[in-house]
Design an enzyme around this catalytic site. Structure first.
Site, PDB file in Angstrom:
ATOM      1  N   HIS A 179       0.868  -1.181   0.000  1.00  0.00           N
ATOM      2  CA  HIS A 179       0.000   0.000   0.000  1.00  0.00           C
ATOM      3  C   HIS A 179       0.906   1.233   0.000  1.00  0.00           C
ATOM      4  CE1 HIS A 179      -3.837  -1.898   1.942  1.00  0.00           C
ATOM      5  NE2 HIS A 179      -3.244  -2.751   1.110  1.00  0.00           N
ATOM      6  N   GLU A 229       0.998   3.860   1.820  1.00  0.00           N
ATOM      7  CA  GLU A 229       1.485   4.266   3.145  1.00  0.00           C
ATOM      8  C   GLU A 229       2.598   3.354   3.642  1.00  0.00           C
ATOM      9  OE1 GLU A 229      -3.120   4.623   3.437  1.00  0.00           O
ATOM     10  OE2 GLU A 229      -1.661   3.455   2.304  1.00  0.00           O
ATOM     11  N   CYS A 284      -6.186   2.062   5.836  1.00  0.00           N
ATOM     12  CA  CYS A 284      -6.805   0.815   6.293  1.00  0.00           C
ATOM     13  C   CYS A 284      -6.197   0.441   7.648  1.00  0.00           C
ATOM     14  CB  CYS A 284      -6.552  -0.285   5.262  1.00  0.00           C
ATOM     15  SG  CYS A 284      -4.841  -0.864   5.213  1.00  0.00           S
ATOM     16  N   CYS A 305      -2.307  -0.160   7.550  1.00  0.00           N
ATOM     17  CA  CYS A 305      -1.506   1.055   7.390  1.00  0.00           C
ATOM     18  C   CYS A 305      -1.590   1.954   8.626  1.00  0.00           C
ATOM     19  CB  CYS A 305      -1.943   1.804   6.143  1.00  0.00           C
ATOM     20  SG  CYS A 305      -1.604   0.887   4.621  1.00  0.00           S
TER      21      CYS A 305
END
Length: 150
Positions: free
Chosen positions: A52, A54, A82, A85
């Site tokens: 992801h 992040e 999410c 993260c």
């Protein structure tokens, strides 16, 4: 630079992600006004579920700053993080989170969950949300509409 200017950088990354067939999420990690990491979703390209935007920004910043404690940093991201993260940001001691669009299904910074302010954790993150929200939402909506149409 302002929150809006850093979020514009994150939006540029999100647009690049969309062009690569990735969910259009971009992230920029800043410390003392300097961009430490600038990333985007890469899960499709790498096949790695951890990639992801992040998570990649945290990893890049830890390498650049030579340590996992990212105290004094601000994470700019186009979509509310999410749980994975958000948890990683808490673990890394990110000071501040600025995001554009809320994620009502999986958002972990107040929309669905609130891992960044959980009373049981050792660290809490300051949140600013809604920065360039319409632009961030539009990019996501266009991406998923195009996927449904194809």
């Amino acid at each position: 630079m302002s929150d809006k200017e850093f979020m514009l950088m994150a939006l540029e990354e999100a647009r690049l992600a969309a062009g690569e067939g990735e969910v259009p999420v971009g992230a920029v990690l800043v410390k003392d006004g300097e961009v430490i990491a600038r990333t985007r979703n890469r899960r499709e390209a790498t096949g790695n579920p951890l990639d992801h935007a992040e998570m990649l920004a945290l990893a890049e910043a830890a390498t650049r700053l030579e340590g996992w404690r990212l105290e004094g940093t601000t994470m700019y991201v186009t979509l509310e993080p999410c749980p994975m993260c958000a948890g990683a940001m808490v673990q890394a001691r990110v000071a501040r989170l600025v995001f554009g669009a809320r994620d009502l299904k999986l958002g972990a910074a107040g929309s669905r969950y609130n891992l960044v302010h959980d009373e049981t954790t050792h660290h809490r993150i300051e949140i600013t949300d809604g920065i360039l929200e319409e632009e961030c939402l539009s990019l996501l909506k266009e991406f998923f509409a195009a996927r449904r149409d194809s």
